[in-house]
Write a protein that holds these residues in place. Structure first.
Motif, PDB file in Angstrom:
ATOM      1  N   ARG A 199      11.971   6.576  -4.634  1.00 50.85           N
ATOM      2  CA  ARG A 199      12.889   6.923  -3.553  1.00 50.85           C
ATOM      3  C   ARG A 199      13.787   5.765  -3.147  1.00 50.85           C
ATOM      4  NH1 ARG A 199       8.493   9.799   0.526  1.00 50.85           N
ATOM      5  NH2 ARG A 199       7.432  11.041  -1.071  1.00 50.85           N
ATOM      6  N   SER A 200      13.548   4.591  -3.672  1.00 51.26           N
ATOM      7  CA  SER A 200      14.359   3.431  -3.298  1.00 51.26           C
ATOM      8  C   SER A 200      15.733   3.532  -3.941  1.00 51.26           C
ATOM      9  CB  SER A 200      13.668   2.139  -3.724  1.00 51.26           C
ATOM     10  OG  SER A 200      13.677   2.011  -5.133  1.00 51.26           O
ATOM     11  N   ALA A 201      16.673   2.765  -3.414  1.00 54.63           N
ATOM     12  CA  ALA A 201      18.038   2.770  -3.959  1.00 54.63           C
ATOM     13  C   ALA A 201      18.066   2.249  -5.382  1.00 54.63           C
ATOM     14  CB  ALA A 201      18.950   1.931  -3.068  1.00 54.63           C
ATOM     15  N   ALA A 202      17.145   1.340  -5.709  1.00 51.89           N
ATOM     16  CA  ALA A 202      17.121   0.758  -7.054  1.00 51.89           C
ATOM     17  C   ALA A 202      16.331   1.610  -8.039  1.00 51.89           C
ATOM     18  CB  ALA A 202      16.522  -0.654  -6.989  1.00 51.89           C
ATOM     19  N   GLY A 203      15.414   2.456  -7.520  1.00 49.05           N
ATOM     20  CA  GLY A 203      14.562   3.213  -8.416  1.00 49.05           C
ATOM     21  C   GLY A 203      13.463   2.341  -8.999  1.00 49.05           C
ATOM     22  N   CYS A 204      12.817   2.843 -10.030  1.00 49.11           N
ATOM     23  CA  CYS A 204      11.744   2.055 -10.659  1.00 49.11           C
ATOM     24  C   CYS A 204      11.853   2.126 -12.176  1.00 49.11           C
ATOM     25  CB  CYS A 204      10.373   2.542 -10.190  1.00 49.11           C
ATOM     26  SG  CYS A 204      10.087   4.317 -10.401  1.00 49.11           S
ATOM     27  N   GLY A 205      13.092   2.130 -12.675  1.00 46.20           N
ATOM     28  CA  GLY A 205      13.319   2.204 -14.113  1.00 46.20           C
ATOM     29  C   GLY A 205      13.389   0.850 -14.772  1.00 46.20           C
ATOM     30  N   GLU A 256       0.826  -1.207   0.000  1.00 53.83           N
ATOM     31  CA  GLU A 256       0.000   0.000   0.000  1.00 53.83           C
ATOM     32  C   GLU A 256       0.864   1.262   0.000  1.00 53.83           C
ATOM     33  OE1 GLU A 256      -2.434  -0.369   3.429  1.00 53.83           O
ATOM     34  OE2 GLU A 256      -3.400  -2.227   2.780  1.00 53.83           O
ATOM     35  N   THR A 257       2.032   1.207   0.614  1.00 53.33           N
ATOM     36  CA  THR A 257       2.872   2.404   0.746  1.00 53.33           C
ATOM     37  C   THR A 257       3.889   2.550  -0.385  1.00 53.33           C
ATOM     38  OG1 THR A 257       4.455   1.194   2.137  1.00 53.33           O
ATOM     39  CG2 THR A 257       2.640   2.324   3.251  1.00 53.33           C
ATOM     40  N   PHE A 258       4.217   1.464  -1.076  1.00 59.09           N
ATOM     41  CA  PHE A 258       5.311   1.508  -2.034  1.00 59.09           C
ATOM     42  C   PHE A 258       5.026   2.332  -3.293  1.00 59.09           C
ATOM     43  CE2 PHE A 258       7.566  -0.483  -5.690  1.00 59.09           C
ATOM     44  CZ  PHE A 258       8.841  -0.049  -5.378  1.00 59.09           C
ATOM     45  N   PRO A 259       3.818   2.271  -3.899  1.00 63.81           N
ATOM     46  CA  PRO A 259       3.643   2.950  -5.187  1.00 63.81           C
ATOM     47  C   PRO A 259       4.060   4.416  -5.186  1.00 63.81           C
ATOM     48  CG  PRO A 259       1.781   1.519  -4.772  1.00 63.81           C
ATOM     49  CD  PRO A 259       2.614   1.504  -3.527  1.00 63.81           C
ATOM     50  N   GLU A 284      13.062  -3.706  -0.875  1.00 64.26           N
ATOM     51  CA  GLU A 284      13.599  -2.731   0.077  1.00 64.26           C
ATOM     52  C   GLU A 284      12.500  -2.193   0.986  1.00 64.26           C
ATOM     53  OE1 GLU A 284      15.217   1.777  -0.324  1.00 64.26           O
ATOM     54  OE2 GLU A 284      16.236   0.281  -1.575  1.00 64.26           O
ATOM     55  N   GLU A 285      11.330  -1.918   0.418  1.00 64.45           N
ATOM     56  CA  GLU A 285      10.203  -1.430   1.219  1.00 64.45           C
ATOM     57  C   GLU A 285       9.745  -2.491   2.220  1.00 64.45           C
ATOM     58  OE1 GLU A 285       7.143   1.643   1.902  1.00 64.45           O
ATOM     59  OE2 GLU A 285       9.062   1.614   0.848  1.00 64.45           O
ATOM     60  N   ILE A 286       9.737  -3.742   1.784  1.00 63.71           N
ATOM     61  CA  ILE A 286       9.326  -4.831   2.675  1.00 63.71           C
ATOM     62  C   ILE A 286      10.322  -4.997   3.816  1.00 63.71           C
ATOM     63  CG2 ILE A 286       8.962  -7.322   2.809  1.00 63.71           C
ATOM     64  CD1 ILE A 286       7.934  -7.178  -0.100  1.00 63.71           C
ATOM     65  N   VAL A 287      11.623  -4.927   3.492  1.00 61.74           N
ATOM     66  CA  VAL A 287      12.644  -5.054   4.536  1.00 61.74           C
ATOM     67  C   VAL A 287      12.519  -3.907   5.538  1.00 61.74           C
ATOM     68  CG1 VAL A 287      15.125  -5.038   4.988  1.00 61.74           C
ATOM     69  CG2 VAL A 287      14.220  -6.380   3.080  1.00 61.74           C
ATOM     70  N   ALA A 288      12.276  -2.696   5.023  1.00 65.44           N
ATOM     71  CA  ALA A 288      12.107  -1.552   5.920  1.00 65.44           C
ATOM     72  C   ALA A 288      10.890  -1.747   6.822  1.00 65.44           C
ATOM     73  CB  ALA A 288      11.964  -0.265   5.106  1.00 65.44           C
ATOM     74  N   ARG A 289       9.833  -2.340   6.293  1.00 66.22           N
ATOM     75  CA  ARG A 289       8.645  -2.607   7.108  1.00 66.22           C
ATOM     76  C   ARG A 289       8.957  -3.613   8.205  1.00 66.22           C
ATOM     77  NH1 ARG A 289       4.227  -1.011   9.685  1.00 66.22           N
ATOM     78  NH2 ARG A 289       2.647  -2.653   9.829  1.00 66.22           N
ATOM     79  N   GLN A 290       9.760  -4.634   7.904  1.00 69.41           N
ATOM     80  CA  GLN A 290      10.122  -5.603   8.941  1.00 69.41           C
ATOM     81  C   GLN A 290      10.963  -4.931  10.028  1.00 69.41           C
ATOM     82  OE1 GLN A 290       8.320  -8.371   8.306  1.00 69.41           O
ATOM     83  NE2 GLN A 290       7.930  -7.203   6.442  1.00 69.41           N
ATOM     84  N   ALA A 291      11.823  -3.982   9.624  1.00 68.79           N
ATOM     85  CA  ALA A 291      12.602  -3.243  10.617  1.00 68.79           C
ATOM     86  C   ALA A 291      11.681  -2.420  11.516  1.00 68.79           C
ATOM     87  CB  ALA A 291      13.615  -2.330   9.912  1.00 68.79           C
ATOM     88  N   PHE A 347      11.282  -4.559  -8.617  1.00 69.17           N
ATOM     89  CA  PHE A 347      11.274  -5.682  -7.684  1.00 69.17           C
ATOM     90  C   PHE A 347      12.182  -5.407  -6.493  1.00 69.17           C
ATOM     91  CE2 PHE A 347      13.731  -9.518  -6.493  1.00 69.17           C
ATOM     92  CZ  PHE A 347      12.741 -10.183  -5.782  1.00 69.17           C
ATOM     93  N   LEU A 348      13.392  -4.941  -6.758  1.00 63.88           N
ATOM     94  CA  LEU A 348      14.322  -4.660  -5.667  1.00 63.88           C
ATOM     95  C   LEU A 348      13.828  -3.496  -4.803  1.00 63.88           C
ATOM     96  CD1 LEU A 348      17.772  -5.106  -7.447  1.00 63.88           C
ATOM     97  CD2 LEU A 348      16.642  -6.660  -5.846  1.00 63.88           C
ATOM     98  N   GLY A 349      13.190  -2.516  -5.409  1.00 62.44           N
ATOM     99  CA  GLY A 349      12.619  -1.430  -4.625  1.00 62.44           C
ATOM    100  C   GLY A 349      11.510  -1.906  -3.709  1.00 62.44           C
ATOM    101  N   LEU A 350      10.668  -2.817  -4.204  1.00 65.73           N
ATOM    102  CA  LEU A 350       9.597  -3.364  -3.372  1.00 65.73           C
ATOM    103  C   LEU A 350      10.177  -4.219  -2.248  1.00 65.73           C
ATOM    104  CD1 LEU A 350       6.625  -3.731  -2.802  1.00 65.73           C
ATOM    105  CD2 LEU A 350       6.535  -5.514  -4.569  1.00 65.73           C
TER     106      LEU A 350
END
Length: 318
Positions: A118-124, A110-113, A135-142, A130-133
């Motif tokens: 802003r992720s390190a991988a971007g969305c290009g 819900e928060t990633f789109p 990263e968002e999931i890992v941040a959520r676990q933190a 995939f890597l950006g998503l």
């Protein structure tokens, strides 16, 4: 429900109703309906069923099929029927797009789109998305681990610091610690399956045009996951300590209650013995005819109880 996203100047934006899926960079399927599965099938993407996603065999969790990498991880999230659960989520990665299939609601989806750029991988591209998503999931676990730590701080304050805690407060603290233990189990499973998925993805980077650059991002995310696993182990030890301390305090409270009852029983034991003696139905009991027998018996009862109390105080048993 199907939500398709395309790149925007900032993050991702959802395609309008009826928008062509061929333009989507990310297709998110939540409890997919048959017509939505058919739309993906028309693009050459096979959507796994929930039974396939729940299968624990490695061949059904991480595999490559028809040019697409399928990676299934287990993430904590909300489900309408049962509340918080840990349920599988499948990532289907092709050269053109990323497809995710889920049957519950992990918050990163819900928060990633709006934060994708802003992720390190971007969305290009699909791989970077995939890597950006991830990263968002890992941040959520933190964030969830941080929340577990805050709850344990509150439990420790209730159990170990606060004076005059009630049994009800101890029961609430025990329930909170047990609930955080269950959540911590979900987080550790998510980190484990994410690490496996990243390892599988890393093995496919050799054939990708940006493989060298993406491998550095994968290495950084893997290091983050390993650091969170260490922190999860620390929190697991804290949960064990909190549960043991809470149970110990509950036992101490129960022992105090039993001690009070035991002391009361001992204080009344000598008067009870005296009353029992003079309640016996023997024909010859000279004391029964004495005019001061009744008040004398009462005095002896009070004195015996008082002497017992003083002895207990002298021994520091009270």
């Amino acid at each position: 429900m199907l939500i398709a996203y395309r790149p925007a100047p900032r993050g991702l934006v959802a395609l309008g109703p009826g928008g062509p899926l061929s333009e989507a960079l990310w297709v998110d399927l939540y409890r997919p309906e048959p017509d939505e599965v058919a739309a993906l099938t028309a693009l050459g993407i096979e959507v796994p069923t929930l039974e396939d996603m729940e299968e624990i065999e490695i061949s059904n969790r991480l595999y490559r099929e028809a040019g697409a990498d399928v990676m299934t991880v287990v993430l904590p999230g909300d489900a309408d029927e049962v509340g918080r659960v840990a349920s599988p989520v499948s990532f289907i990665l092709t050269d053109a797009r990323l497809v995710t299939v889920r049957h519950h609601r992990p918050r990163p989806f819900e928060t990633f789109p709006e934060r994708a750029d802003r992720s390190a991988a971007g969305c290009g591209g699909a791989e970077r998305l995939f890597l950006g998503l991830v990263e968002e999931i890992v941040a959520r676990q933190a964030d969830l681990l941080e929340g577990v730590g805050r709850v344990l701080d509150r439990v420790s304050g209730t159990v170990l610091v606060r004076e005059g805690r009630s049994p009800a407060q101890l029961r609430v603290a025990l329930a909170e610690a047990a609930g955080q233990g269950e959540l911590l189990g979900h987080i550790r499973l998510a980190l484990l399956t994410l690490e496996r998925a990243l390892s599988f993805f890393d093995q496919t980077l050799g054939a990708r045009s940006q493989g060298k650059e993406l491998r550095r991002i994968v290495s950084g995310q893997t290091a983050d996951i390993q650091a969170l696993v260490v922190h999860a182990d620390y929190l697991s030890a804290r949960i064990g300590l909190s549960v043991d301390a809470t149970l110990g305090m509950i036992n101490l409270a129960q022992n105090e209650t039993v001690r009070i009852l035991s002391v009361a029983a001992v204080l009344f034991l000598p008067p009870t013995v005296i009353g029992s003696i003079y309640g016996m139905n023997f024909r010859v009991m000279p004391e029964l005819d004495h005019p001061l027998g009744y008040p004398a018996a009462l005095v002896v009862m009070v004195v015996s109880a008082l002497v017992t109390y003083l002895v207990f105080k002298w021994k520091n048993w009270l």
